[in-house]
Enzyme design. Structure first.
Site, PDB file in Angstrom:
ATOM      1  N   ASP A  34       5.605   6.745  11.150  1.00 23.48           N
ATOM      2  CA  ASP A  34       5.675   6.455   9.719  1.00 23.48           C
ATOM      3  C   ASP A  34       6.140   7.711   8.974  1.00 23.48           C
ATOM      4  O   ASP A  34       5.706   8.824   9.268  1.00 23.48           O
ATOM      5  CB  ASP A  34       4.298   6.012   9.205  1.00 23.48           C
ATOM      6  CG  ASP A  34       4.376   5.325   7.854  1.00 23.48           C
ATOM      7  OD1 ASP A  34       4.084   4.125   7.785  1.00 23.48           O
ATOM      8  OD2 ASP A  34       4.727   6.008   6.865  1.00 23.48           O
ATOM      9  N   ASN A  89      -0.588  -5.095   6.839  1.00 24.79           N
ATOM     10  CA  ASN A  89      -0.638  -5.411   5.413  1.00 24.79           C
ATOM     11  C   ASN A  89       0.215  -6.659   5.178  1.00 24.79           C
ATOM     12  O   ASN A  89       1.368  -6.714   5.613  1.00 24.79           O
ATOM     13  CB  ASN A  89      -0.090  -4.236   4.596  1.00 24.79           C
ATOM     14  CG  ASN A  89      -0.980  -3.009   4.684  1.00 24.79           C
ATOM     15  OD1 ASN A  89      -2.197  -3.132   4.758  1.00 24.79           O
ATOM     16  ND2 ASN A  89      -0.383  -1.833   4.678  1.00 24.79           N
ATOM     17  N   GLY A  95      -0.871  -4.265  -0.065  1.00 27.13           N
ATOM     18  CA  GLY A  95      -0.163  -3.004   0.156  1.00 27.13           C
ATOM     19  C   GLY A  95       1.116  -3.129   0.951  1.00 27.13           C
ATOM     20  O   GLY A  95       1.714  -2.112   1.312  1.00 27.13           O
ATOM     21  N   GLN A  96       1.556  -4.369   1.231  1.00 29.29           N
ATOM     22  CA  GLN A  96       2.818  -4.502   1.967  1.00 29.29           C
ATOM     23  C   GLN A  96       3.992  -4.143   1.057  1.00 29.29           C
ATOM     24  O   GLN A  96       4.116  -4.671  -0.050  1.00 29.29           O
ATOM     25  CB  GLN A  96       2.991  -5.937   2.499  1.00 29.29           C
ATOM     26  CG  GLN A  96       4.220  -6.071   3.407  1.00 29.29           C
ATOM     27  CD  GLN A  96       4.376  -7.460   4.021  1.00 29.29           C
ATOM     28  OE1 GLN A  96       3.669  -8.403   3.669  1.00 29.29           O
ATOM     29  NE2 GLN A  96       5.325  -7.575   4.937  1.00 29.29           N
ATOM     30  N   HIS A 102       5.244  -5.555  10.508  1.00 30.09           N
ATOM     31  CA  HIS A 102       5.033  -4.298  11.228  1.00 30.09           C
ATOM     32  C   HIS A 102       3.546  -4.049  11.362  1.00 30.09           C
ATOM     33  O   HIS A 102       2.765  -4.334  10.445  1.00 30.09           O
ATOM     34  CB  HIS A 102       5.711  -3.119  10.521  1.00 30.09           C
ATOM     35  CG  HIS A 102       5.381  -3.001   9.075  1.00 30.09           C
ATOM     36  ND1 HIS A 102       5.963  -3.789   8.101  1.00 30.09           N
ATOM     37  CD2 HIS A 102       4.503  -2.203   8.427  1.00 30.09           C
ATOM     38  CE1 HIS A 102       5.476  -3.470   6.922  1.00 30.09           C
ATOM     39  NE2 HIS A 102       4.576  -2.513   7.084  1.00 30.09           N
ATOM     40  N   LEU A 103       3.184  -3.493  12.505  1.00 31.34           N
ATOM     41  CA  LEU A 103       1.799  -3.157  12.804  1.00 31.34           C
ATOM     42  C   LEU A 103       1.626  -1.653  12.650  1.00 31.34           C
ATOM     43  O   LEU A 103       2.306  -0.871  13.328  1.00 31.34           O
ATOM     44  CB  LEU A 103       1.477  -3.583  14.240  1.00 31.34           C
ATOM     45  CG  LEU A 103       0.079  -3.276  14.754  1.00 31.34           C
ATOM     46  CD1 LEU A 103      -0.986  -3.982  13.918  1.00 31.34           C
ATOM     47  CD2 LEU A 103      -0.038  -3.687  16.220  1.00 31.34           C
ATOM     48  N   HIS A 104       0.726  -1.247  11.733  1.00 35.52           N
ATOM     49  CA  HIS A 104       0.389   0.172  11.613  1.00 35.52           C
ATOM     50  C   HIS A 104      -0.587   0.535  12.728  1.00 35.52           C
ATOM     51  O   HIS A 104      -1.590  -0.169  12.929  1.00 35.52           O
ATOM     52  CB  HIS A 104      -0.317   0.456  10.278  1.00 35.52           C
ATOM     53  CG  HIS A 104       0.536   0.300   9.060  1.00 35.52           C
ATOM     54  ND1 HIS A 104       1.110   1.366   8.407  1.00 35.52           N
ATOM     55  CD2 HIS A 104       0.898  -0.804   8.352  1.00 35.52           C
ATOM     56  CE1 HIS A 104       1.784   0.935   7.341  1.00 35.52           C
ATOM     57  NE2 HIS A 104       1.669  -0.377   7.285  1.00 35.52           N
TER      58      HIS A 104
HETATM   59  P1  AMP Z   1       3.599  -1.365   4.311  1.00 35.93           P
HETATM   60  O1  AMP Z   1       3.254  -0.674   3.005  1.00 35.93           O
HETATM   61  O2  AMP Z   1       2.442  -1.902   5.073  1.00 35.93           O
HETATM   62  O3  AMP Z   1       4.693  -2.393   4.081  1.00 35.93           O
HETATM   63  O4  AMP Z   1       4.180  -0.230   5.251  1.00 35.93           O
HETATM   64  C1  AMP Z   1       5.480   0.278   5.129  1.00 35.93           C
HETATM   65  C2  AMP Z   1       5.440   1.641   5.743  1.00 35.93           C
HETATM   66  O5  AMP Z   1       6.757   2.035   6.046  1.00 35.93           O
HETATM   67  C3  AMP Z   1       4.864   2.727   4.828  1.00 35.93           C
HETATM   68  O6  AMP Z   1       3.717   3.304   5.455  1.00 35.93           O
HETATM   69  C4  AMP Z   1       6.005   3.729   4.692  1.00 35.93           C
HETATM   70  O7  AMP Z   1       5.556   5.062   4.692  1.00 35.93           O
HETATM   71  C5  AMP Z   1       6.852   3.415   5.904  1.00 35.93           C
HETATM   72  N1  AMP Z   1       8.266   3.717   5.801  1.00 35.93           N
HETATM   73  C6  AMP Z   1       9.097   3.408   4.781  1.00 35.93           C
HETATM   74  N2  AMP Z   1      10.355   3.778   5.080  1.00 35.93           N
HETATM   75  C7  AMP Z   1      10.308   4.327   6.327  1.00 35.93           C
HETATM   76  C8  AMP Z   1      11.282   4.902   7.187  1.00 35.93           C
HETATM   77  N3  AMP Z   1      12.585   4.984   6.841  1.00 35.93           N
HETATM   78  N4  AMP Z   1      10.875   5.384   8.382  1.00 35.93           N
HETATM   79  C9  AMP Z   1       9.573   5.329   8.740  1.00 35.93           C
HETATM   80  N5  AMP Z   1       8.613   4.776   7.981  1.00 35.93           N
HETATM   81  C10 AMP Z   1       8.979   4.294   6.791  1.00 35.93           C
END
Ligand code: AMP
Ligand code: ZN
Length: 116
Positions: A34, A89, A95-96, A102-104
Protein backbone atom coordinates in the site's frame (compact mmCIF):
# COMPACT_ATOMS: atom_id res chain seq x y z
CA UNK A 1 -20.30 -2.12 -12.64
CA UNK A 2 -17.90 0.70 -11.79
CA UNK A 3 -14.74 1.63 -13.65
CA UNK A 4 -13.00 -1.21 -15.54
CA UNK A 5 -9.74 -1.42 -17.44
CA UNK A 6 -8.34 1.96 -18.50
CA UNK A 7 -10.49 3.77 -15.93
CA UNK A 8 -9.60 1.57 -12.98
CA UNK A 9 -6.41 2.17 -10.99
CA UNK A 10 -6.06 -1.41 -9.80
CA UNK A 11 -6.77 -2.89 -13.26
CA UNK A 12 -3.90 -0.71 -14.49
CA UNK A 13 -1.60 -1.94 -11.71
CA UNK A 14 -2.58 -5.58 -12.32
CA UNK A 15 -1.83 -5.17 -16.05
CA UNK A 16 1.56 -3.64 -15.26
CA UNK A 17 0.68 -0.30 -16.84
CA UNK A 18 1.16 1.49 -13.49
CA UNK A 19 4.10 0.31 -11.36
CA UNK A 20 3.65 -1.06 -7.87
CA UNK A 21 5.85 -2.71 -5.25
CA UNK A 22 4.69 -6.26 -5.94
CA UNK A 23 5.45 -8.83 -3.22
CA UNK A 24 3.58 -11.88 -4.60
CA UNK A 25 1.58 -12.95 -7.63
CA UNK A 26 -0.62 -15.90 -8.54
CA UNK A 27 -2.72 -16.73 -11.58
CA UNK A 28 -5.70 -14.94 -9.99
CA UNK A 29 -4.22 -12.15 -7.81
CA UNK A 30 -1.41 -9.64 -7.36
CA UNK A 31 -0.17 -8.50 -3.93
CA UNK A 32 1.58 -5.15 -3.66
CA UNK A 33 2.51 -2.72 -0.88
CA UNK A 34 0.00 0.00 0.00
CA UNK A 35 1.28 3.50 -0.88
CA UNK A 36 0.11 4.79 2.50
CA UNK A 37 0.95 1.96 4.92
CA UNK A 38 -0.98 1.73 8.19
CA UNK A 39 1.24 -0.97 9.72
CA UNK A 40 4.81 -2.24 9.23
CA UNK A 41 3.34 -4.70 6.73
CA UNK A 42 0.46 -3.32 4.67
CA UNK A 43 -0.17 -5.14 1.43
CA UNK A 44 -3.16 -5.07 -0.88
CA UNK A 45 -4.16 -8.40 -2.41
CA UNK A 46 -5.96 -7.57 -5.65
CA UNK A 47 -7.81 -9.99 -7.93
CA UNK A 48 -6.89 -9.86 -11.60
CA UNK A 49 -10.63 -9.96 -12.33
CA UNK A 50 -12.33 -6.59 -11.95
CA UNK A 51 -15.17 -6.51 -9.44
CA UNK A 52 -16.29 -3.36 -7.64
CA UNK A 53 -16.05 -4.85 -4.16
CA UNK A 54 -15.56 -8.10 -2.26
CA UNK A 55 -19.24 -9.06 -2.35
CA UNK A 56 -19.41 -8.57 -6.11
CA UNK A 57 -16.27 -10.67 -6.44
CA UNK A 58 -17.86 -13.37 -4.27
CA UNK A 59 -20.83 -13.49 -6.65
CA UNK A 60 -18.65 -13.57 -9.78
CA UNK A 61 -15.81 -15.81 -8.61
CA UNK A 62 -16.16 -17.15 -5.06
CA UNK A 63 -13.02 -19.26 -5.29
CA UNK A 64 -11.03 -16.09 -5.97
CA UNK A 65 -12.11 -14.63 -2.61
CA UNK A 66 -10.65 -17.70 -0.93
CA UNK A 67 -7.49 -17.29 -3.01
CA UNK A 68 -7.11 -13.70 -1.78
CA UNK A 69 -7.37 -14.84 1.84
CA UNK A 70 -4.81 -17.60 1.30
CA UNK A 71 -2.39 -15.24 -0.45
CA UNK A 72 -2.84 -12.72 2.37
CA UNK A 73 -1.87 -15.37 4.92
CA UNK A 74 1.14 -16.34 2.82
CA UNK A 75 2.36 -12.75 2.44
CA UNK A 76 2.12 -12.18 6.20
CA UNK A 77 3.81 -15.49 7.04
CA UNK A 78 6.59 -14.89 4.50
CA UNK A 79 7.27 -11.56 6.24
CA UNK A 80 7.54 -13.40 9.58
CA UNK A 81 4.18 -12.42 11.08
CA UNK A 82 2.10 -14.99 12.98
CA UNK A 83 -0.88 -12.62 13.24
CA UNK A 84 -2.42 -10.47 10.56
CA UNK A 85 -5.56 -8.44 10.03
CA UNK A 86 -7.54 -8.82 6.80
CA UNK A 87 -9.91 -6.00 5.78
CA UNK A 88 -12.32 -5.57 2.88
CA UNK A 89 -13.64 -2.01 3.01
CA UNK A 90 -16.96 -2.14 1.18
CA UNK A 91 -18.68 1.13 0.29
CA UNK A 92 -17.70 4.76 0.90
CA UNK A 93 -18.90 4.86 4.51
CA UNK A 94 -16.65 1.90 5.28
CA UNK A 95 -13.66 3.73 3.81
CA UNK A 96 -13.54 2.18 0.35
CA UNK A 97 -11.85 4.59 -2.07
CA UNK A 98 -10.80 2.27 -4.90
CA UNK A 99 -13.72 0.41 -6.45
CA UNK A 100 -11.82 -2.68 -7.54
CA UNK A 101 -12.05 -5.34 -4.83
CA UNK A 102 -8.94 -5.59 -2.67
CA UNK A 103 -7.98 -7.27 0.57
CA UNK A 104 -5.88 -5.24 3.01
CA UNK A 105 -3.29 -7.34 4.84
CA UNK A 106 -1.93 -5.57 7.93
CA UNK A 107 0.67 -6.96 10.33
CA UNK A 108 3.68 -6.08 12.42
CA UNK A 109 2.07 -4.14 15.26
CA UNK A 110 -0.58 -4.78 17.88
CA UNK A 111 -3.98 -3.56 16.73
CA UNK A 112 -6.95 -2.17 18.55
CA UNK A 113 -10.64 -2.98 18.19
CA UNK A 114 -12.98 -1.53 17.11
CA UNK A 115 -11.32 0.08 14.10
CA UNK A 116 -11.87 3.80 13.56
P1 AMP B 1 -9.62 1.43 0.27
O1 AMP B 1 -9.65 2.80 0.94
O2 AMP B 1 -10.03 0.29 1.14
O3 AMP B 1 -10.38 1.48 -1.04
O4 AMP B 1 -8.10 1.15 -0.05
C1 AMP B 1 -7.42 1.73 -1.13
C2 AMP B 1 -5.97 1.69 -0.76
O5 AMP B 1 -5.20 1.85 -1.93
C3 AMP B 1 -5.53 2.80 0.20
O6 AMP B 1 -5.01 2.21 1.40
C4 AMP B 1 -4.46 3.55 -0.58
O7 AMP B 1 -3.39 3.96 0.24
C5 AMP B 1 -4.03 2.52 -1.60
N1 AMP B 1 -3.50 3.04 -2.85
C6 AMP B 1 -4.02 4.01 -3.62
N2 AMP B 1 -3.29 4.16 -4.74
C7 AMP B 1 -2.29 3.24 -4.67
C8 AMP B 1 -1.20 2.89 -5.52
N3 AMP B 1 -0.99 3.52 -6.70
N4 AMP B 1 -0.36 1.91 -5.12
C9 AMP B 1 -0.54 1.29 -3.93
N5 AMP B 1 -1.56 1.56 -3.10
C10 AMP B 1 -2.41 2.52 -3.46
ZN1 ZN C 1 -10.42 -2.80 -11.94
Amino acid sequence: MAAVGDDCLFCRIVSGEIPADVVAETDVAVAFRDLNPQAPLHVLVVPRLHAADAAELADAAPETVAALVRLGRQVAADAGHDSHRLVFNTGPDAGQTVFHAHLHVLAGRSMSWPPG
